[in-house]
Design an enzyme around this catalytic site. Structure first.
Site, PDB file in Angstrom:
ATOM      1  N   GLY A  55       0.763  -1.177   0.001  1.00 51.41           N
ATOM      2  CA  GLY A  55      -0.083   0.127   0.074  1.00 51.41           C
ATOM      3  C   GLY A  55       0.921   1.194   0.189  1.00 51.41           C
TER       4      GLY A  55
ATOM      5  N   SER B  49       0.599  -9.033  -1.806  1.00 47.36           N
ATOM      6  CA  SER B  49      -0.545  -8.336  -1.259  1.00 47.36           C
ATOM      7  C   SER B  49      -1.863  -9.106  -1.545  1.00 47.36           C
ATOM      8  CB  SER B  49      -0.530  -6.987  -1.528  1.00 47.36           C
ATOM      9  OG  SER B  49      -0.400  -6.750  -3.056  1.00 47.36           O
TER      10      SER B  49
ATOM     11  N   HIS C  99       6.380   0.770  19.025  1.00 50.02           N
ATOM     12  CA  HIS C  99       5.312   1.320  18.131  1.00 50.02           C
ATOM     13  C   HIS C  99       5.459   2.776  17.718  1.00 50.02           C
ATOM     14  CE1 HIS C  99       0.969   0.094  16.603  1.00 50.02           C
ATOM     15  NE2 HIS C  99       1.322   1.015  15.995  1.00 50.02           N
TER      16      HIS C  99
ATOM     17  N   GLY D 180       3.985  -3.022  10.853  1.00 49.09           N
ATOM     18  CA  GLY D 180       2.314  -3.311  10.544  1.00 49.09           C
ATOM     19  C   GLY D 180       1.896  -3.461  11.931  1.00 49.09           C
ATOM     20  N   ARG D 181       1.628  -4.787  12.346  1.00 51.71           N
ATOM     21  CA  ARG D 181       0.755  -4.977  13.621  1.00 51.71           C
ATOM     22  C   ARG D 181       1.552  -6.163  14.132  1.00 51.71           C
ATOM     23  NH1 ARG D 181      -0.503  -0.270  13.523  1.00 51.71           N
ATOM     24  NH2 ARG D 181      -2.683   0.303  13.673  1.00 51.71           N
TER      25      ARG D 181
ATOM     26  N   ILE E  56       2.374   2.576   2.423  1.00 50.67           N
ATOM     27  CA  ILE E  56       3.800   2.642   3.248  1.00 50.67           C
ATOM     28  C   ILE E  56       4.800   1.661   2.521  1.00 50.67           C
ATOM     29  CG2 ILE E  56       4.667   1.789   5.561  1.00 50.67           C
ATOM     30  CD1 ILE E  56       2.153   2.636   6.667  1.00 50.67           C
TER      31      ILE E  56
ATOM     32  N   GLU F 258       0.946  -5.823  22.868  1.00 52.98           N
ATOM     33  CA  GLU F 258       1.492  -4.565  23.249  1.00 52.98           C
ATOM     34  C   GLU F 258       0.362  -4.109  24.239  1.00 52.98           C
ATOM     35  OE1 GLU F 258       1.701  -1.683  19.901  1.00 52.98           O
ATOM     36  OE2 GLU F 258       2.613  -3.020  18.840  1.00 52.98           O
TER      37      GLU F 258
HETATM   38  O1  LIG Z   1       0.341   2.117  13.966  1.00 47.86           O
HETATM   39  C1  LIG Z   1      -0.080   3.006  13.726  1.00 47.86           C
HETATM   40  C2  LIG Z   1      -0.911   3.330  12.655  1.00 47.86           C
HETATM   41  O2  LIG Z   1      -1.847   2.240  12.264  1.00 47.86           O
HETATM   42  O3  LIG Z   1      -1.006   4.282  12.069  1.00 47.86           O
END
Ligand SMILES: O=CC(=O)O
Length: 326
Positions: free
Chosen positions: A163, A184, A289, A241-242, A165, A271
């Site tokens: 995407g 993706s 983060h 990402g996460r 990023i 987290e």
């Molecule tokens: O983690 C941060 C975001 O999703 O912008």
């Protein structure tokens, strides 16, 4: 206008962004901030629930889950603005069902997150933080004997999630002569980088992976043991990402067993709890983060949040609406 007459916005947003937003826009909005209330979250929400017709908008960060239960507390709610790119913390289906619009961070954080991803990659490959610790702590009478790092320039890098990023990461890594390919949800017809529909195949042909996709049912643990083994003993992984994208137990195991070369992690599965096994590993670089946290991004984000709030209260289209992707 007296504060009481201004549109009310419940603030569960990140303190960094809110401290920029508040002085610039408190003449336009009546911000009701969780942090300054001193109340625990549930009590704060309940305290504002007592005037249900008065809360039209919530500003939140990704750390707060905007569930159907939370939405149900505020029958007049019509807007949720999140400071994040990721929207997995918001029940978008329920928002749609209730006619609540959602706005996100759009592309304003992409460059900063991409900068941080490249920083983590080069830091873990070239052992920058380990080298810093070495210089600070080594016995001055010894000759320097620091282990070799790995070169980033020219490496094959797989991007998981191309995407905004991911594209910014690719752009930066191209200037290191890296060879980019990606995974993706769908192949992008306008992008020439090789596409892999299977992440194990992407990992097999990459020397480093950078994870920057959205978290959803399809991408939870998209980086599992098979992917890590395919990346290999001299392979590096970066996650901006996460935390849920990586099966963290397996990552720890692979690091301990030497099955991968190292990891640069900005996000974690539980987290703000971080698996303490990472703390003893010199081939792991950690950040809290904070990939998007720069002075510049915070200012842009504050302006975007305010722009979305203003647009909403003027009945104009949102600047960075979030669409529900089925
Ligand atoms: O983690 C941060 C975001 O999703 O912008």
């Amino acid at each position: 206008m007296g504060e009481e007459k201004l549109p009310k916005v419940l603030v569960l947003g990140p303190p960094t962004c809110f401290s920029t937003l508040q002085p610039l826009y408190s003449h336009k909005f009546n911000f009701l901030d969780l942090k300054t209330s001193g109340l625990p979250l549930h009590q704060f929400l309940i305290s504002h629930r007592h005037h249900p017709s008065t809360i039209p908008a919530i500003f939140c960060s990704a750390a707060y889950s905007i569930t159907a239960d939370v939405l149900g507390l505020f029958p007049s709610l019509r807007l949720v603005v999140t400071s994040s790119v990721g929207t997995e913390h918001i029940d978008l289906h329920e928002c749609r069902r209730r006619g609540i619009q959602v706005a996100g961070a759009g592309g304003v954080l992409s460059e900063d997150v991409a900068d941080a991803a490249v920083a983590l990659l080069i830091t873990v490959m070239r052992k920058v933080t380990a080298a810093d610790r070495y210089v600070r702590t080594q016995d001055r009478s010894d000759a320097w004997d620091f282990p070799l790092g790995y070169k980033l320039s020219g490496k094959r890098v797989g991007i998981v999630g191309l995407g905004n990023i991911g594209m910014e990461v690719a752009k930066r890594l191209e200037s290191f002569d890296c060879i980019i390919s990606y995974h993706s949800r769908h192949k992008k017809t306008t992008i020439a980088y090789p596409f892999y529909s299977n992440v194990v195949d992407l990992a097999t042909s990459s020397e480093a992976l950078v994870v920057c996709c959205a978290l959803n049912n399809q991408t939870q643990h998209i980086i599992n043991r098979d992917v890590l083994l395919a990346l290999g003993k001299q392979g590096f992984i970066v996650n901006v990402g996460r935390g849920g994208h990586i099966d963290e137990k397996q990552l720890v195991k692979c690091l301990i067993e030497g099955e991968i070369g190292g990891a640069g992690l900005d996000v974690f599965e539980n987290e703000p709890h971080v698996n303490e096994e990472f703390f003893t590993m010199d081939n792991v670089v950690l950040s809290p983060h904070s990939a998007a946290f720069t002075v510049e991004a915070t200012l842009s984000l504050s302006e975007l949040v305010a722009g979305n709030l203003e647009a909403f209260f003027l009945n104009k289209p949102l600047i960075s609406p979030v669409k529900l992707v089925e």
